[in-house]
Write an enzyme that holds these catalytic residues in place. Sequence first.
Site, PDB file in Angstrom:
ATOM      1  N   ARG A  95       1.100  11.141   5.408  1.00  0.00           N
ATOM      2  CA  ARG A  95       2.086  10.500   4.534  1.00  0.00           C
ATOM      3  C   ARG A  95       2.118  11.196   3.171  1.00  0.00           C
ATOM      4  NH1 ARG A  95       0.609   5.892   5.530  1.00  0.00           N
ATOM      5  NH2 ARG A  95       1.997   5.620   7.279  1.00  0.00           N
ATOM      6  N   TYR A 102      -5.488   3.172  13.330  1.00  0.00           N
ATOM      7  CA  TYR A 102      -6.305   4.098  14.121  1.00  0.00           C
ATOM      8  C   TYR A 102      -7.310   4.889  13.271  1.00  0.00           C
ATOM      9  CZ  TYR A 102      -2.743   3.085  17.635  1.00  0.00           C
ATOM     10  OH  TYR A 102      -1.912   2.432  18.511  1.00  0.00           O
ATOM     11  N   ASP A 103      -7.370   4.619  11.961  1.00  0.00           N
ATOM     12  CA  ASP A 103      -8.280   5.392  11.102  1.00  0.00           C
ATOM     13  C   ASP A 103      -9.731   5.441  11.595  1.00  0.00           C
ATOM     14  OD1 ASP A 103      -6.641   6.507   9.089  1.00  0.00           O
ATOM     15  OD2 ASP A 103      -6.474   4.575   8.098  1.00  0.00           O
ATOM     16  N   GLY A 130       0.835  -1.211   0.000  1.00  0.00           N
ATOM     17  CA  GLY A 130       0.000   0.000   0.000  1.00  0.00           C
ATOM     18  C   GLY A 130       0.864   1.253   0.000  1.00  0.00           C
ATOM     19  N   LYS A 131       1.913   1.246   0.854  1.00  0.00           N
ATOM     20  CA  LYS A 131       2.820   2.395   0.915  1.00  0.00           C
ATOM     21  C   LYS A 131       3.562   2.552  -0.407  1.00  0.00           C
ATOM     22  CE  LYS A 131       4.130   2.625   5.757  1.00  0.00           C
ATOM     23  NZ  LYS A 131       5.222   2.471   6.700  1.00  0.00           N
ATOM     24  N   LYS A 140      -8.120  10.171   1.152  1.00  0.00           N
ATOM     25  CA  LYS A 140      -7.187  10.135   2.280  1.00  0.00           C
ATOM     26  C   LYS A 140      -5.785  10.587   1.841  1.00  0.00           C
ATOM     27  CE  LYS A 140      -5.084   7.447   5.897  1.00  0.00           C
ATOM     28  NZ  LYS A 140      -4.739   6.131   6.407  1.00  0.00           N
ATOM     29  N   ASP A 178       8.570   6.945   9.254  1.00  0.00           N
ATOM     30  CA  ASP A 178       8.068   6.538  10.557  1.00  0.00           C
ATOM     31  C   ASP A 178       6.830   7.379  10.815  1.00  0.00           C
ATOM     32  OD1 ASP A 178       8.252   4.872  12.822  1.00  0.00           O
ATOM     33  OD2 ASP A 178       8.890   6.567  14.026  1.00  0.00           O
TER      34      ASP A 178
END
Length: 213
Positions: free
Chosen positions: A196, A169-170, A12-13, A190, A84
Amino acid sequence: MRTIIFATGNEGKMKEIREILDGSGWQVLSQREAGIDCEVEENGTSFEENALLKAEGIRNWCLENGIPNFPELNLRELAVLADDSGLEVDALGGEPGIYSARYLGHDTSYREKNAHIMERLDGLPKQSRTARFVCVIAAAFFDGHSHLARGAVEGYIGWEERGENGFGYDPIFYLFENDRSTAELSPEEKNAVSHRGKALRRMRELLEEEYNK
Ligand code: IMP
């Protein structure tokens, strides 16, 4: 070709970073694609320190071992990027912060982590429930210099989990603008506001400056 190695195995990242860095003149490889078998301990005391520890740790590993799957790459045209990130809740003194992934222990589910945070905020009104997602990206270059880029998104902790998208935590992190949780946003919505996304767009500017040096 200038090449970035991004220190993550998270697909995903990788998708998000490829989208944001597209057209910047840098090609992007994941750590796994590059064949780099190195895990760095994140024992810093800030997002900045941890991101830098990871990027520099992998850069140093490559200096010793080369890039296993791309031995032809010129180290002087390479940068190692690492991020991070985490959630800071003001009423909890910034917790869970850099311990977001480890909060209440690695094996505790996000349902439990989220419930625990909401419990600790019990009775507090909206204006006392402020929080932010923070992301810091570090870039380590092979001549020893480095850059840092920070992005944050402000919001508040809601009273219930809402939404099916996102992760972590979304479901309890709500935006002031529309009182929606970030788990209720589409991935595109998002990325447009996320910590990010902001840090990556800032890093893109820094990389473009490096490219034109
Ligand atoms: P990492 O730095 O990518 O390992 O992320 C640290 C932790 O911060 C994650 O495991 C999540 O608990 C939390 N986190 C970071 N970004 C987000 C986000 O966009 N949504 C929800 N949780 C997040």
